[in-house]
Design an enzyme around this catalytic site. Structure first.
Site, short mmCIF file in Angstrom:
data_model
loop_
_atom_site.label_atom_id
_atom_site.label_comp_id
_atom_site.label_asym_id
_atom_site.label_seq_id
_atom_site.Cartn_x
_atom_site.Cartn_y
_atom_site.Cartn_z
N HIS A 121 47.90 84.60 84.40
CA HIS A 121 47.84 83.58 85.44
C HIS A 121 47.12 82.33 84.93
CE1 HIS A 121 47.43 82.23 89.72
NE2 HIS A 121 46.36 81.63 89.23
N GLU A 122 45.96 82.51 84.33
CA GLU A 122 45.22 81.36 83.83
C GLU A 122 45.90 80.71 82.63
OE1 GLU A 122 43.05 80.18 85.69
OE2 GLU A 122 42.77 81.91 86.98
N HIS A 159 48.14 78.08 83.94
CA HIS A 159 47.40 76.83 84.16
C HIS A 159 47.13 76.12 82.84
CE1 HIS A 159 46.60 77.16 88.41
NE2 HIS A 159 46.01 78.33 88.30
N GLU A 212 49.77 75.79 90.49
CA GLU A 212 49.96 77.20 90.84
C GLU A 212 51.40 77.64 90.62
OE1 GLU A 212 47.75 79.43 91.40
OE2 GLU A 212 46.06 78.03 91.42
#
Length: 490
Positions: free
Chosen positions: A255-256, A259, A285
């Site tokens: 997930h990170e 980003h 997101e």
């Protein structure tokens, strides 16, 4: 030099200082000694004073009046600088400094309260932060909705009413799908065992590289609540580890990485400018959620990942790649938002959106927040909250004043649904690539069609350009129905 050139040169230094302040925040949440919290809050307040003074300098207003845009990049620069300036001049300098100081101190107080399961230890701090944010919202909004004023920090051009309408359209299909899954009679076996921290961190480092994260311009550290920080040539991410549950560390990292890759792939020409970071948190997101879910939890990729997990940890308790895929996508009414399955995730966000909107409006006070959270959670998920760290203390956002941030997670899911639908149309071979552990096709499509543009286009505009269709919740809901229908035999 022209007024435009003077403005851009000035803005370059302002952005550089903002990056330094961001690095102080990263340090605070990763490696800073606990005893340095009070001093760090003074440092953050001092930095905010400098930045606020630069952002509200009358020369910025004069340059904006005189500057001429000769191309689309200049137009975008002027649009964003004007937006930031108009907002900044409405916020008193003392208030900006007080918010920076309070939110810096609050991070440590929240972390200690969470570890001790002590809501009362955190309430005075949260009360102060809410008071300051309400004051800031009122200063910015004037006669308009104060929550909308805060929302513009994270998703420019979107209102609370629009988000409420979106949630109202999504909720029936999410609840229906949840009901079908939970009544299907099938509950996938979860991954179980002992997974050493050192091994997990090495493994997630390898997976981050698989998704294209550039360690020459980034790093992974541990934090209480995973986050990403920075832009341009210094983009850092964090994760957390539970030795009995490796999927949390793995998918928090992916997930990170989403980003981080967004920031790393923005055109170098935009470095240290207002265009040199993600255009909104909803668009941000869309990247983290598509990396985590449409890519990372797909049947194609989890088949490859299953073999990598066995190579790393030895035999697993799951029989085959299908069982592993089901475990990775297991649907259950868990407490923790960051560990929630894709079906429940948006219900977590809806809860937080409604509560924080009520807090800013004054319909809910901090003293009543825990009871309101627990009642709403039980109603939505059918489970009673067992401890504060599984309830209102689980997220860092409110402790650092991020009121208006939560709905961007669901906006990101909606954007991701739109983007990945088009990605699949453009790359019919993407499943075969992911099944071989090759994410370059999918991540390259995101980099080319969205990430490289940074702040050049408005949030909804860049998603619609990339997906070649109006933004709609339909693609996300269709994706969820198809994916979980297949797993649960619906």
């Amino acid at each position: 030099m022209s007024a435009y050139d003077d403005l851009i040169a000035y803005q370059h230094d302002t952005q550089a200082l903002a990056e330094v302040m961001g690095r102080l925040g990263w340090d605070q949440e990763t490696v800073m000694p606990r005893g340095a919290a009070d001093q760090r809050s003074e440092e953050m307040a001092a930095m905010e004073s400098v930045l606020h003074a630069r952002r509200t300098d009358p020369r910025v207003g004069e340059w904006l009046q005189q500057a001429e845009a000769k191309d689309d990049v200049a137009k975008a620069n002027l649009r964003l600088i004007r937006r930031h300036y108009d907002r900044a001049v409405k916020v008193p300098a003392d208030l900006a400094k007080a918010l920076a100081k309070a939110t810096s101190r609050a991070q440590g107080i929240w972390a200690e309260a969470r570890a001790a399961e002590d809501v009362d230890a955190f309430l005075p701090t949260l009360t102060e932060i809410l008071r300051l944010r309400r004051e800031e919202a009122a200063a910015i909004a004037g006669d308009a909705d104060p929550y909308d004023a805060l929302l513009q920090d994270y998703e420019p051009g979107t209102t609370g009413a629009e988000i409420e309408a979106l949630f109202s359209r999504m909720r029936p299909r999410l609840v229906e799908l949840r009901g079908k899954i939970l009544s299907s009679g099938y509950d996938p076996e979860p991954l179980a065992g002992h997974f050493p921290e050192t091994t997990q961190l090495l493994f997630t480092h390898e997976i981050a590289k698989t998704f294209g994260y550039d360690f020459a311009h980034g790093r992974i550290d541990k934090a209480v609540h995973p986050f990403s920080s920075g832009s341009g040539h210094d983009v850092r991410i964090t994760t957390r580890v539970d030795e009995s549950e490796p999927l949390g560390c793995l998918y928090s990292t992916i997930h990170e990485v989403g980003h981080g890759c967004y920031e790393q792939h923005i055109e170098d020409a935009y470095l240290l400018s207002v265009l040199g970071q993600g255009v909104s948190m909803g668009v941000h997101e869309s990247q983290s959620r598509s990396y985590e879910n449409q890519m990372g939890r797909s049947r194609a990729f989890t088949g490859w990942l299953f073999d990598k997990m066995r190579d790393t940890y030895g035999d697993l308790n799951l029989a085959d790649a299908d069982a592993f895929h089901a475990a990775v996508n297991r649907v259950r009414s868990g407490y923790i938002r960051t560990e929630a399955d894709e079906v429940h995730y948006n219900l977590h966000i809806l809860l937080r959106f409604d509560l924080e909107r009520a807090l800013i409006k004054g319909d809910l006070e901090v003293a009543d927040l825990e009871a309101a959270w627990n009642d709403r959670f039980h109603a939505d998920f059918g489970v009673a909250v067992d401890k504060p760290s599984n309830g209102m203390l689980q997220d860092v956002h409110w402790s650092v004043g991020l009121f208006g941030y939560f709905p961007t997670y669901t906006l990101g899911n909606v954007y991701a649904g739109c983007l990945f639908k088009t990605l699949r149309e453009d790359l019919p071979e993407v499943d075969a690539q992911m099944a071989a552990g090759d994410l370059s096709g999918a991540t390259g499509w995101m980099a080319e069609n969205l990430q490289r543009h940074g702040g050049l286009h408005e949030p909804r505009e860049i998603v619609e350009r990339a997906s070649r269709a109006p933004v709609s919740e339909g693609p996300l809901l269709d994706y969820l129905d198809a994916k979980f229908g297949a797993i649960y035999g619906l």
